[in-house]
Design a protein around this motif. Structure first.
Motif, PDB file in Angstrom:
ATOM      1  N   LEU A 101     -23.077  -9.080  27.163  1.00 21.34           N
ATOM      2  CA  LEU A 101     -22.209  -9.613  26.123  1.00 21.34           C
ATOM      3  C   LEU A 101     -20.780  -9.780  26.629  1.00 21.34           C
ATOM      4  CD1 LEU A 101     -22.063 -10.484  23.166  1.00 21.34           C
ATOM      5  CD2 LEU A 101     -21.491  -8.124  22.597  1.00 21.34           C
ATOM      6  N   SER A 102     -20.277  -8.809  27.381  1.00 26.88           N
ATOM      7  CA  SER A 102     -18.922  -8.935  27.920  1.00 26.88           C
ATOM      8  C   SER A 102     -18.851 -10.075  28.933  1.00 26.88           C
ATOM      9  CB  SER A 102     -18.468  -7.622  28.557  1.00 26.88           C
ATOM     10  OG  SER A 102     -19.235  -7.336  29.703  1.00 26.88           O
ATOM     11  N   ALA A 103     -19.884 -10.225  29.747  1.00 21.45           N
ATOM     12  CA  ALA A 103     -19.895 -11.344  30.711  1.00 21.45           C
ATOM     13  C   ALA A 103     -19.915 -12.680  29.976  1.00 21.45           C
ATOM     14  CB  ALA A 103     -21.104 -11.229  31.632  1.00 21.45           C
ATOM     15  N   ALA A 104     -20.719 -12.772  28.923  1.00 18.82           N
ATOM     16  CA  ALA A 104     -20.773 -14.022  28.161  1.00 18.82           C
ATOM     17  C   ALA A 104     -19.439 -14.326  27.488  1.00 18.82           C
ATOM     18  CB  ALA A 104     -21.881 -13.947  27.116  1.00 18.82           C
ATOM     19  N   LEU A 105     -18.811 -13.308  26.943  1.00 19.54           N
ATOM     20  CA  LEU A 105     -17.504 -13.521  26.305  1.00 19.54           C
ATOM     21  C   LEU A 105     -16.433 -13.918  27.310  1.00 19.54           C
ATOM     22  CD1 LEU A 105     -17.438 -10.636  23.681  1.00 19.54           C
ATOM     23  CD2 LEU A 105     -17.625 -13.078  23.241  1.00 19.54           C
ATOM     24  N   LEU A 106     -16.429 -13.271  28.468  1.00 17.40           N
ATOM     25  CA  LEU A 106     -15.435 -13.635  29.489  1.00 17.40           C
ATOM     26  C   LEU A 106     -15.669 -15.041  30.021  1.00 17.40           C
ATOM     27  CD1 LEU A 106     -15.130 -10.259  31.419  1.00 17.40           C
ATOM     28  CD2 LEU A 106     -13.376 -11.360  30.024  1.00 17.40           C
ATOM     29  N   ILE A 107     -16.931 -15.427  30.184  1.00 18.17           N
ATOM     30  CA  ILE A 107     -17.223 -16.785  30.633  1.00 18.17           C
ATOM     31  C   ILE A 107     -16.807 -17.794  29.570  1.00 18.17           C
ATOM     32  CG2 ILE A 107     -19.128 -18.385  31.113  1.00 18.17           C
ATOM     33  CD1 ILE A 107     -20.441 -16.071  32.668  1.00 18.17           C
ATOM     34  N   ALA A 108     -17.051 -17.463  28.288  1.00 18.26           N
ATOM     35  CA  ALA A 108     -16.648 -18.369  27.204  1.00 18.26           C
ATOM     36  C   ALA A 108     -15.134 -18.518  27.155  1.00 18.26           C
ATOM     37  CB  ALA A 108     -17.172 -17.858  25.871  1.00 18.26           C
ATOM     38  N   VAL A 109     -14.413 -17.417  27.332  1.00 12.05           N
ATOM     39  CA  VAL A 109     -12.945 -17.486  27.343  1.00 12.05           C
ATOM     40  C   VAL A 109     -12.468 -18.321  28.520  1.00 12.05           C
ATOM     41  CG1 VAL A 109     -10.877 -16.087  27.751  1.00 12.05           C
ATOM     42  CG2 VAL A 109     -12.546 -15.374  26.044  1.00 12.05           C
ATOM     43  N   ASN A 110     -13.068 -18.134  29.680  1.00 16.82           N
ATOM     44  CA  ASN A 110     -12.699 -18.917  30.860  1.00 16.82           C
ATOM     45  C   ASN A 110     -12.994 -20.397  30.634  1.00 16.82           C
ATOM     46  OD1 ASN A 110     -11.912 -19.557  33.461  1.00 16.82           O
ATOM     47  ND2 ASN A 110     -13.919 -19.119  34.320  1.00 16.82           N
ATOM     48  N   TRP A 111     -14.147 -20.713  30.052  1.00 16.06           N
ATOM     49  CA  TRP A 111     -14.521 -22.101  29.792  1.00 16.06           C
ATOM     50  C   TRP A 111     -13.585 -22.736  28.769  1.00 16.06           C
ATOM     51  CZ3 TRP A 111     -16.603 -24.535  25.376  1.00 16.06           C
ATOM     52  CH2 TRP A 111     -17.041 -25.832  25.588  1.00 16.06           C
ATOM     53  N   LEU A 112     -13.271 -21.988  27.708  1.00 18.01           N
ATOM     54  CA  LEU A 112     -12.355 -22.530  26.701  1.00 18.01           C
ATOM     55  C   LEU A 112     -10.946 -22.715  27.266  1.00 18.01           C
ATOM     56  CD1 LEU A 112     -13.513 -20.584  23.539  1.00 18.01           C
ATOM     57  CD2 LEU A 112     -13.812 -23.022  24.014  1.00 18.01           C
ATOM     58  N   GLY A 113     -10.523 -21.799  28.129  1.00 16.79           N
ATOM     59  CA  GLY A 113      -9.213 -21.951  28.766  1.00 16.79           C
ATOM     60  C   GLY A 113      -9.165 -23.159  29.671  1.00 16.79           C
ATOM     61  N   ALA A 114     -10.243 -23.395  30.432  1.00 16.70           N
ATOM     62  CA  ALA A 114     -10.295 -24.582  31.305  1.00 16.70           C
ATOM     63  C   ALA A 114     -10.338 -25.849  30.470  1.00 16.70           C
ATOM     64  CB  ALA A 114     -11.513 -24.503  32.220  1.00 16.70           C
ATOM     65  N   ARG A 115     -11.043 -25.812  29.379  1.00 16.52           N
ATOM     66  CA  ARG A 115     -11.118 -26.981  28.495  1.00 16.52           C
ATOM     67  C   ARG A 115      -9.750 -27.274  27.889  1.00 16.52           C
ATOM     68  NH1 ARG A 115     -14.088 -27.533  22.944  1.00 16.52           N
ATOM     69  NH2 ARG A 115     -14.321 -29.781  22.881  1.00 16.52           N
ATOM     70  N   GLU A 116      -9.046 -26.230  27.492  1.00 20.57           N
ATOM     71  CA  GLU A 116      -7.703 -26.384  26.915  1.00 20.57           C
ATOM     72  C   GLU A 116      -6.745 -26.991  27.944  1.00 20.57           C
ATOM     73  OE1 GLU A 116      -4.534 -25.404  24.062  1.00 20.57           O
ATOM     74  OE2 GLU A 116      -6.643 -24.938  23.829  1.00 20.57           O
ATOM     75  N   ARG A 117      -6.834 -26.527  29.205  1.00 21.51           N
ATOM     76  CA  ARG A 117      -5.973 -27.076  30.252  1.00 21.51           C
ATOM     77  C   ARG A 117      -6.268 -28.557  30.475  1.00 21.51           C
ATOM     78  NH1 ARG A 117      -7.012 -21.985  32.487  1.00 21.51           N
ATOM     79  NH2 ARG A 117      -8.751 -22.803  33.685  1.00 21.51           N
ATOM     80  N   ASN A 118      -7.546 -28.930  30.433  1.00 15.87           N
ATOM     81  CA  ASN A 118      -7.918 -30.334  30.626  1.00 15.87           C
ATOM     82  C   ASN A 118      -7.406 -31.195  29.480  1.00 15.87           C
ATOM     83  OD1 ASN A 118      -9.180 -29.818  33.016  1.00 15.87           O
ATOM     84  ND2 ASN A 118     -11.225 -29.660  32.123  1.00 15.87           N
ATOM     85  N   VAL A 119      -7.493 -30.692  28.258  1.00 14.53           N
ATOM     86  CA  VAL A 119      -6.998 -31.450  27.103  1.00 14.53           C
ATOM     87  C   VAL A 119      -5.489 -31.610  27.195  1.00 14.53           C
ATOM     88  CG1 VAL A 119      -6.685 -31.362  24.601  1.00 14.53           C
ATOM     89  CG2 VAL A 119      -8.922 -30.860  25.595  1.00 14.53           C
ATOM     90  N   ASN A 120      -4.781 -30.536  27.533  1.00 18.06           N
ATOM     91  CA  ASN A 120      -3.319 -30.611  27.660  1.00 18.06           C
ATOM     92  C   ASN A 120      -2.914 -31.575  28.767  1.00 18.06           C
ATOM     93  OD1 ASN A 120      -2.853 -28.830  25.580  1.00 18.06           O
ATOM     94  ND2 ASN A 120      -2.683 -27.050  26.932  1.00 18.06           N
TER      95      ASN A 120
END
Length: 129
Positions: A101-120
């Motif tokens: 669960l912690s690995a999935a949450l950290l991967i989701a946070v990393n993916w959302l952060g990368a997505r946010e950087r791409n949108v910006n």
């Protein structure tokens, strides 16, 4: 993707794996400690009351065998009959629930952060044109 972003993604993947490994290792140590505590408790029972008491204890524990998921739930609620079941159950929670669960949450946070950087980045390029 620039080399800097690629390195940041690799570092965060390494961090995710490190966190998951530490949690899984903690769980393994708890399971082994639970087994050792169970063995020590049986040895104490053998010394104090003899082989008949250990046989009765083991028959009582064996008569309450649970499926794995039920064992995990019962062990943390304190309803298991074995002495070391609590430590083993918490260890299994670490290995099979908390670490993934912690690995999935950290991967989701990393993916959302990368997505946010791409949108910006796209918004900045769109505003520049």
């Amino acid at each position: 993707m620039s080399n800097r972003n690629s390195t940041a993604a690799n570092v965060s993947l390494k961090f995710v794996l490190l966190v998951a490994a530490v949690l899984a290792l903690t769980g393994c140590i708890l399971v082994i400690s639970g087994c050792a505590f169970e063995a020590q408790s049986q040895l104490d029972l053998l010394r104090a009351s003899g082989p008949a008491a250990v046989d009765a204890y083991l028959a009582h524990v064996d008569s309450h065998q649970l499926p794995f998921a039920a064992f995990m739930l019962e062990s943390i609620t304190g309803h298991c009959y074995a002495y070391g079941a609590f430590l083993q159950g918490v260890g299994f929670w670490f290995v099979f629930v908390i670490a993934p669960l912690s690995a999935a949450l950290l991967i989701a946070v990393n993916w959302l952060g990368a997505r946010e950087r791409n949108v910006n980045l796209r918004l900045r390029f769109a505003a520049a044109h």
